[in-house]
Design an enzyme around this catalytic site. Structure first.
Site, mmCIF file in Angstrom:
data_model
loop_
_atom_site.group_PDB
_atom_site.id
_atom_site.type_symbol
_atom_site.label_atom_id
_atom_site.label_comp_id
_atom_site.label_asym_id
_atom_site.label_seq_id
_atom_site.Cartn_x
_atom_site.Cartn_y
_atom_site.Cartn_z
ATOM 1 N N LYS A 113 1.082 -1.143 0.056
ATOM 2 C CA LYS A 113 -0.087 -0.120 0.054
ATOM 3 C C LYS A 113 0.947 1.126 -0.028
ATOM 4 O O LYS A 113 0.651 2.261 -0.837
ATOM 5 C CB LYS A 113 -0.916 0.039 1.117
ATOM 6 C CG LYS A 113 -1.945 1.306 1.650
ATOM 7 C CD LYS A 113 -2.832 0.771 2.372
ATOM 8 C CE LYS A 113 -2.305 0.623 3.761
ATOM 9 N NZ LYS A 113 -2.294 2.055 4.688
ATOM 10 N N ARG A 117 11.779 -8.060 10.178
ATOM 11 C CA ARG A 117 11.677 -7.165 11.397
ATOM 12 C C ARG A 117 11.535 -7.856 12.819
ATOM 13 O O ARG A 117 10.853 -8.886 12.867
ATOM 14 C CB ARG A 117 10.772 -6.187 11.224
ATOM 15 C CG ARG A 117 11.218 -4.666 10.824
ATOM 16 C CD ARG A 117 9.965 -3.751 10.480
ATOM 17 N NE ARG A 117 8.922 -3.802 11.257
ATOM 18 C CZ ARG A 117 7.771 -3.207 11.162
ATOM 19 N NH1 ARG A 117 7.896 -2.363 10.047
ATOM 20 N NH2 ARG A 117 6.885 -3.171 12.118
ATOM 21 N N ARG A 146 -1.711 -8.313 14.228
ATOM 22 C CA ARG A 146 -2.339 -7.189 13.518
ATOM 23 C C ARG A 146 -3.239 -7.387 12.308
ATOM 24 O O ARG A 146 -4.050 -6.398 12.147
ATOM 25 C CB ARG A 146 -0.767 -6.684 12.896
ATOM 26 C CG ARG A 146 0.094 -6.136 13.989
ATOM 27 C CD ARG A 146 1.130 -5.100 13.597
ATOM 28 N NE ARG A 146 1.925 -5.645 12.633
ATOM 29 C CZ ARG A 146 3.304 -6.037 12.715
ATOM 30 N NH1 ARG A 146 3.564 -6.190 14.134
ATOM 31 N NH2 ARG A 146 4.181 -6.793 11.942
ATOM 32 N N ARG A 199 -10.666 4.776 9.170
ATOM 33 C CA ARG A 199 -10.463 3.557 9.915
ATOM 34 C C ARG A 199 -11.480 2.881 10.494
ATOM 35 O O ARG A 199 -11.735 1.706 11.194
ATOM 36 C CB ARG A 199 -9.386 3.608 11.048
ATOM 37 C CG ARG A 199 -7.972 3.640 10.671
ATOM 38 C CD ARG A 199 -7.374 2.272 10.325
ATOM 39 N NE ARG A 199 -6.237 2.121 11.019
ATOM 40 C CZ ARG A 199 -4.797 2.749 10.693
ATOM 41 N NH1 ARG A 199 -4.846 3.645 9.879
ATOM 42 N NH2 ARG A 199 -3.723 2.218 11.426
ATOM 43 N N ARG A 202 5.429 -12.305 3.228
ATOM 44 C CA ARG A 202 6.226 -10.888 2.882
ATOM 45 C C ARG A 202 6.807 -10.489 4.295
ATOM 46 O O ARG A 202 7.788 -9.967 4.237
ATOM 47 C CB ARG A 202 5.357 -9.959 2.100
ATOM 48 C CG ARG A 202 4.967 -10.255 0.896
ATOM 49 C CD ARG A 202 4.233 -9.221 0.172
ATOM 50 N NE ARG A 202 3.677 -9.719 -1.179
ATOM 51 C CZ ARG A 202 2.729 -8.720 -1.854
ATOM 52 N NH1 ARG A 202 2.483 -7.447 -1.640
ATOM 53 N NH2 ARG A 202 2.491 -9.207 -3.107
#
Ligand code: AMP
Length: 185
Positions: free
Chosen positions: A15, A130, A141, A91, A124
């Protein structure tokens, strides 16, 4: 008002990359509410102080605060002149209602959902390596994203403003799909 666009997509959907390409190509201003909040945190403003704990907990900053920030930003001369690509806002359906009110009419010209399946975004994120990207945190998430975004997809769909773009493929392929939608407006 020139082009008003919203981009939706899971973390790891590409995105951010596509938002930057779209903003550049159409000359609209890219507004990321996450970036605005992080800048406020870094600057230590009152907003930043209030937002930090909420963001650290992975929760959403309150609708009143977010709507206030976005209303003020959308009123600025650069956006009035060049249009906007909103990334990270709305959101919630309350934010979508407020956005429609601010823009007038039924809201933005189009909300594009950059669709990449959960299995693919998980892969991905795991390969980018990370420290906060474990399978559990990624799943958490994504679950939150699903819960908060599903009602928004309905909101835009009901107003005939939702477009779904397949986010699988090369950067160029995905960008070309986005352009076909936006050129059609
Ligand atoms: P993002 O970079 O879009 O993932 O946003 C990072 C964090 O900022 C989110 O996890 C939320 O805590 C907060 N945030 C960003 N945009 C919004 C919004 N429209 N409404 C509420 N909270 C937001």
């Amino acid at each position: 008002m020139p082009l008003t666009l919203v981009i939706l997509g899971r973390q790891g959907s590409g995105k951010g990359t596509q938002a930057a390409l779209v903003a550049e190509h159409y000359g609209v201003i890219h507004i990321s509410t996450g970036d605005m909040l992080r800048a406020a945190v870094d600057a230590g403003t009152e907003l930043g102080l209030r937002a930090q704990a909420v963001m650290d907990a992975g929760d959403l900053v309150g609708d009143d605060i977010m709507i206030g920030i976005v209303r003020e930003r959308l009123g600025a001369a650069d956006i009035q002149a060049h249009g906007v690509l909103l990334d990270g806002f709305p959101r919630t359906t309350a934010q979508a209602d407020a956005l429609a009110h601010i823009l007038g009419g039924s809201g933005p010209d189009v909300a594009v959902n950059l669709d990449v399946p959960i299995a693919e975004v998980t892969q991905r994120m795991l390969t980018r390596g990370r420290a906060d990207d474990t399978e559990e945190t990624i799943a958490r998430r994504l679950e939150l994203y699903e819960a908060e975004t599903a009602p928004l997809l309905d909101w835009f769909e009901q107003r005939g403003r939702l477009a779904v773009v397949d986010g699988l493929g090369t950067e160029d392929e995905v960008f070309a799909r986005l352009c076909r939608i936006i050129d059609d407006i």
